[in-house]
Write a protein that holds these residues in place. Structure first.
Motif, PDB file in Angstrom:
ATOM      1  N   GLU A   1       0.852  -1.364   0.001  1.00 46.47           N
ATOM      2  CA  GLU A   1      -0.176   0.013  -0.186  1.00 46.47           C
ATOM      3  C   GLU A   1       0.867   1.252  -0.103  1.00 46.47           C
ATOM      4  N   ASP A   2       0.470   2.109  -0.860  1.00 45.18           N
ATOM      5  CA  ASP A   2       1.229   3.312  -0.751  1.00 45.18           C
ATOM      6  C   ASP A   2       0.867   4.200   0.771  1.00 45.18           C
ATOM      7  N   PHE A   3       1.978   4.536   1.342  1.00 44.24           N
ATOM      8  CA  PHE A   3       1.782   4.979   2.689  1.00 44.24           C
ATOM      9  C   PHE A   3       1.213   6.679   2.735  1.00 44.24           C
ATOM     10  N   ARG A   4       1.478   7.212   1.500  1.00 44.26           N
ATOM     11  CA  ARG A   4       1.464   8.643   1.339  1.00 44.26           C
ATOM     12  C   ARG A   4      -0.049   9.099   1.706  1.00 44.26           C
ATOM     13  N   PRO A   5      -1.359   8.468   1.154  1.00 44.95           N
ATOM     14  CA  PRO A   5      -2.707   8.725   1.486  1.00 44.95           C
ATOM     15  C   PRO A   5      -3.011   8.486   2.987  1.00 44.95           C
ATOM     16  N   VAL A   6      -2.417   7.491   3.656  1.00 47.68           N
ATOM     17  CA  VAL A   6      -2.287   7.278   5.011  1.00 47.68           C
ATOM     18  C   VAL A   6      -1.829   8.467   5.890  1.00 47.68           C
ATOM     19  N   LEU A   7      -0.642   8.763   5.348  1.00 47.90           N
ATOM     20  CA  LEU A   7      -0.111  10.024   5.927  1.00 47.90           C
ATOM     21  C   LEU A   7      -0.986  11.412   5.726  1.00 47.90           C
ATOM     22  N   ALA A   8      -1.380  11.587   4.612  1.00 48.63           N
ATOM     23  CA  ALA A   8      -2.224  12.765   4.364  1.00 48.63           C
ATOM     24  C   ALA A   8      -3.680  12.607   5.283  1.00 48.63           C
ATOM     25  N   ARG A   9      -4.220  11.634   5.334  1.00 53.53           N
ATOM     26  CA  ARG A   9      -5.237  11.383   6.187  1.00 53.53           C
ATOM     27  C   ARG A   9      -5.000  11.829   7.555  1.00 53.53           C
ATOM     28  N   ARG A  10      -3.893  11.524   8.118  1.00 54.10           N
ATOM     29  CA  ARG A  10      -3.496  11.646   9.634  1.00 54.10           C
ATOM     30  C   ARG A  10      -3.210  13.117   9.775  1.00 54.10           C
ATOM     31  N   ILE A  11      -2.609  13.857   8.682  1.00 58.49           N
ATOM     32  CA  ILE A  11      -2.254  15.128   8.895  1.00 58.49           C
ATOM     33  C   ILE A  11      -3.553  16.017   8.678  1.00 58.49           C
ATOM     34  N   MET A  12      -4.515  15.414   7.932  1.00 55.99           N
ATOM     35  CA  MET A  12      -5.673  16.298   7.831  1.00 55.99           C
ATOM     36  C   MET A  12      -6.510  16.224   9.004  1.00 55.99           C
TER      37      MET A  12
ATOM     38  N   VAL B   1      -5.580  15.774  12.338  1.00 58.27           N
ATOM     39  CA  VAL B   1      -4.817  16.841  13.236  1.00 58.27           C
ATOM     40  C   VAL B   1      -5.239  18.047  12.791  1.00 58.27           C
ATOM     41  N   ALA B   2      -4.924  18.509  11.505  1.00 57.79           N
ATOM     42  CA  ALA B   2      -5.298  19.815  11.122  1.00 57.79           C
ATOM     43  C   ALA B   2      -6.700  20.166  11.580  1.00 57.79           C
ATOM     44  N   ARG B   3      -7.719  19.349  11.286  1.00 55.36           N
ATOM     45  CA  ARG B   3      -9.187  19.596  11.759  1.00 55.36           C
ATOM     46  C   ARG B   3      -9.246  19.902  13.433  1.00 55.36           C
ATOM     47  N   LEU B   4      -8.304  18.943  13.984  1.00 58.51           N
ATOM     48  CA  LEU B   4      -8.628  19.160  15.590  1.00 58.51           C
ATOM     49  C   LEU B   4      -7.950  20.537  15.823  1.00 58.51           C
ATOM     50  N   ALA B   5      -6.815  20.891  15.273  1.00 55.52           N
ATOM     51  CA  ALA B   5      -6.242  22.236  15.602  1.00 55.52           C
ATOM     52  C   ALA B   5      -7.225  23.355  15.054  1.00 55.52           C
ATOM     53  N   ASN B   6      -7.837  23.102  14.194  1.00 57.93           N
ATOM     54  CA  ASN B   6      -8.742  24.216  13.487  1.00 57.93           C
ATOM     55  C   ASN B   6     -10.038  23.590  12.793  1.00 57.93           C
ATOM     56  N   PRO B   7     -10.912  23.531  13.353  1.00 52.01           N
ATOM     57  CA  PRO B   7     -12.354  22.965  12.767  1.00 52.01           C
ATOM     58  C   PRO B   7     -12.539  23.900  11.585  1.00 52.01           C
TER      59      PRO B   7
ATOM     60  N   LEU C   1     -12.226  22.684   7.005  1.00 56.21           N
ATOM     61  CA  LEU C   1     -13.215  22.283   5.999  1.00 56.21           C
ATOM     62  C   LEU C   1     -14.047  23.392   5.503  1.00 56.21           C
ATOM     63  N   SER C   2     -14.201  24.530   6.190  1.00 52.64           N
ATOM     64  CA  SER C   2     -15.081  25.563   5.398  1.00 52.64           C
ATOM     65  C   SER C   2     -14.167  26.415   4.643  1.00 52.64           C
ATOM     66  N   ILE C   3     -12.938  26.531   5.077  1.00 51.07           N
ATOM     67  CA  ILE C   3     -11.947  27.461   4.283  1.00 51.07           C
ATOM     68  C   ILE C   3     -11.695  26.754   3.090  1.00 51.07           C
ATOM     69  N   HIS C   4     -11.078  25.576   3.350  1.00 51.59           N
ATOM     70  CA  HIS C   4     -10.534  24.662   2.129  1.00 51.59           C
ATOM     71  C   HIS C   4     -10.913  23.371   2.224  1.00 51.59           C
ATOM     72  N   PRO C   5     -12.176  22.898   1.679  1.00 51.72           N
ATOM     73  CA  PRO C   5     -12.520  21.664   1.973  1.00 51.72           C
ATOM     74  C   PRO C   5     -11.734  20.635   1.042  1.00 51.72           C
ATOM     75  N   THR C   6     -11.102  19.413   1.624  1.00 51.63           N
ATOM     76  CA  THR C   6     -10.316  18.493   1.022  1.00 51.63           C
ATOM     77  C   THR C   6     -10.453  17.366   1.673  1.00 51.63           C
ATOM     78  N   GLY C   7      -9.798  16.340   0.997  1.00 53.12           N
ATOM     79  CA  GLY C   7      -9.438  15.024   1.200  1.00 53.12           C
ATOM     80  C   GLY C   7      -8.264  14.382   0.716  1.00 53.12           C
ATOM     81  N   PRO C   8      -7.878  13.347   1.088  1.00 57.84           N
ATOM     82  CA  PRO C   8      -6.445  12.780   0.603  1.00 57.84           C
ATOM     83  C   PRO C   8      -6.483  12.468  -1.027  1.00 57.84           C
TER      84      PRO C   8
END
Length: 438
Positions: free
Chosen positions: A166-177, A179-185, A188-195
């Motif tokens: 499995e490519d680990f990069r999407p997994v890492l991106a999902r984790r980063i996102m 944490v980013a949402r915990l830091a600033n909910p 998703l309103s400012i720049h909605p995205t997903g891996p």
């Protein structure tokens, strides 16, 4: 006078908890101190990877300017400098791995990048919506969000291509996102995205320590002004090579044109056109009142995570200056571009009738739009689910007035027939006239 009683939103308690934990960890030796020097950061990346070829060393110049600006201006808290070390390390490690892949698979650098379609517009001018609509068309290639975060495959990627790993990069991106949402909910309103969502190639410019991503997350105005006086061609040459690497990792045909977009292109059009001389350009326009307010809000919501001392009025002032500079540089560069190579698109036209606007773009690209319509409609439905709440902001939150923004951007508004945000949809005739004289 701006209404200073209106305050921008505060950060969440999550960052305060993280910041306190990092400070406590450093006191007892469980968390390393943040050493933000070029030598230490580069040596650490070499030590971890066992590689020592960073490619074109031009990137060290903007890196030095950025580190100097962080030291003198950013006022990072513990969470901020901890994150900065991680970000620098990530970029430097990827530069080393990039050269490894080029040596291992020299055919990567032979991949052509023909007739890319480049969306050029101010931050928050609808570039993401347009980019994702075009990316829905499988006749184009595009970056995905996880590739913007981690454009360079990890060693052993051949096993991923063979379906054995499995490519680990999407997994890492999902984790980063996450944490980013915990830091600033509000993320998703400012720049909605997903891996796997289509994403801009700003991360490929970050690979050269270049671009507005740094200015939108740290208080580094002197770095931004330094970049404004430097030829960005080496950063775009590295971007092109990274696009070749991403295309190889995607295993897609190199005949498919790339869809590219990032507001940074407004600053660097001469460099972009030097590297991509056959690019077709789509310029997006929006009421500067909304552009400046939205850009300041985006920068504020990121900067407050990394610093405890952020002045909203300074954020507003800098992003008004930045927007004004972006517009001036874009307009200057357009004079040398043949008219048949570019088209203008307005934010409110997309709001009012996206399909007619896209049909005009497809005529410019000399393509039949109909095969892509079902995928575009699917994206618009998915976008509604991604964006759960509207992005709310005002100029007053950042010490700005409507009159001040209007005064400094009036010629741009007049030349391109841009409708005020609250009065969309009635300037089509003026726009047609403006297109005839430009």
């Amino acid at each position: 006078m701006a209404n200073n009683a209106i305050k921008p939103p505060k950060r969440t308690p999550f960052i305060d908890v993280v910041d306190t934990a990092i400070r406590a960890g450093r006191k007892i030796g469980m968390v390393d101190p943040a050493i933000l020097t070029k030598q230490h950061l580069m040596e650490s990346a070499v030590e971890e990877t066992g590689l020592d070829d960073f490619g074109d060393r031009w990137f060290e110049r903007p890196m030095e300017a950025l580190l100097d600006s962080i030291k003198s201006e950013a006022q990072l808290n513990a969470a901020g400098d901890f994150s900065a070390v991680k970000q620098f390390h990530h970029v430097l490690r990827d530069r080393l791995l990039t050269q490894m892949w080029f040596k291992k698979h020299p055919e990567i650098l032979e991949r052509p990048i023909a007739h890319p379609v480049v969306i050029v517009g101010p931050m928050r001018s609808g570039t993401t919506r347009l980019h994702r609509l075009l990316a829905s068309d499988r006749r184009f290639s595009h970056m995905r969000s996880f590739e913007t975060i981690s454009p360079v495959p990890r060693p052993g990627y051949e096993e991923v291509l063979a379906g054995e790993k499995e490519d680990f990069r999407p997994v890492l991106a999902r984790r980063i996102m996450k944490v980013a949402r915990l830091a600033n909910p509000r993320t998703l309103s400012i720049h909605p995205t997903g891996p796997y969502e289509p994403e801009e190639e700003l991360g490929l410019l970050v690979a050269s320590m270049w671009g507005m991503k740094f200015e939108a997350q740290w208080q580094v105005p002197s770095y931004g002004k330094w970049c404004e006086g430097v030829d960005a061609t080496p950063a775009y040459e590295h971007l092109a090579n990274l696009l070749r690497l991403v295309g190889w990792s995607q295993q897609v045909s190199s005949i498919r044109p790339w869809i590219l977009k990032t507001p940074q292109h407004m600053m660097d059009l001469p460099a972009l056109l030097k590297v991509f001389p056959d690019a077709r350009l789509i310029f997006t326009h929006r009421d500067p009142q909304a552009i400046v307010g939205s850009a300041a809000s985006l920068a504020w919501n990121q900067t407050i995570l990394y610093s405890d001392n952020v002045d909203p009025a300074r954020v507003g002032s800098e992003w008004l200056r930045k927007t004004e500079t972006m517009i001036a540089r874009m307009r200057s560069a357009r004079d040398a571009i043949p008219r048949d190579r570019m088209i203008d698109v307005h934010y409110d036209d997309m709001d009012r009738d996206w399909r007619s606007t896209m049909e005009r773009i497809y005529r410019f690209l000399e393509l039949d739009m109909e095969p892509a319509v079902p995928a575009m409609e699917g994206y618009l439905e998915r976008a509604k689910a991604l964006k759960r709440h509207p992005h709310r902001y005002s100029l007053a939150e950042f010490g700005l007035t409507s009159g001040e923004v209007a005064e400094r951007t009036s010629d741009y508004v007049r030349t391109y027939g841009i409708a005020p945000e609250e009065d969309v949809g009635h300037l089509a005739q003026q726009r047609r006239a403006a297109r005839q004289v430009r």
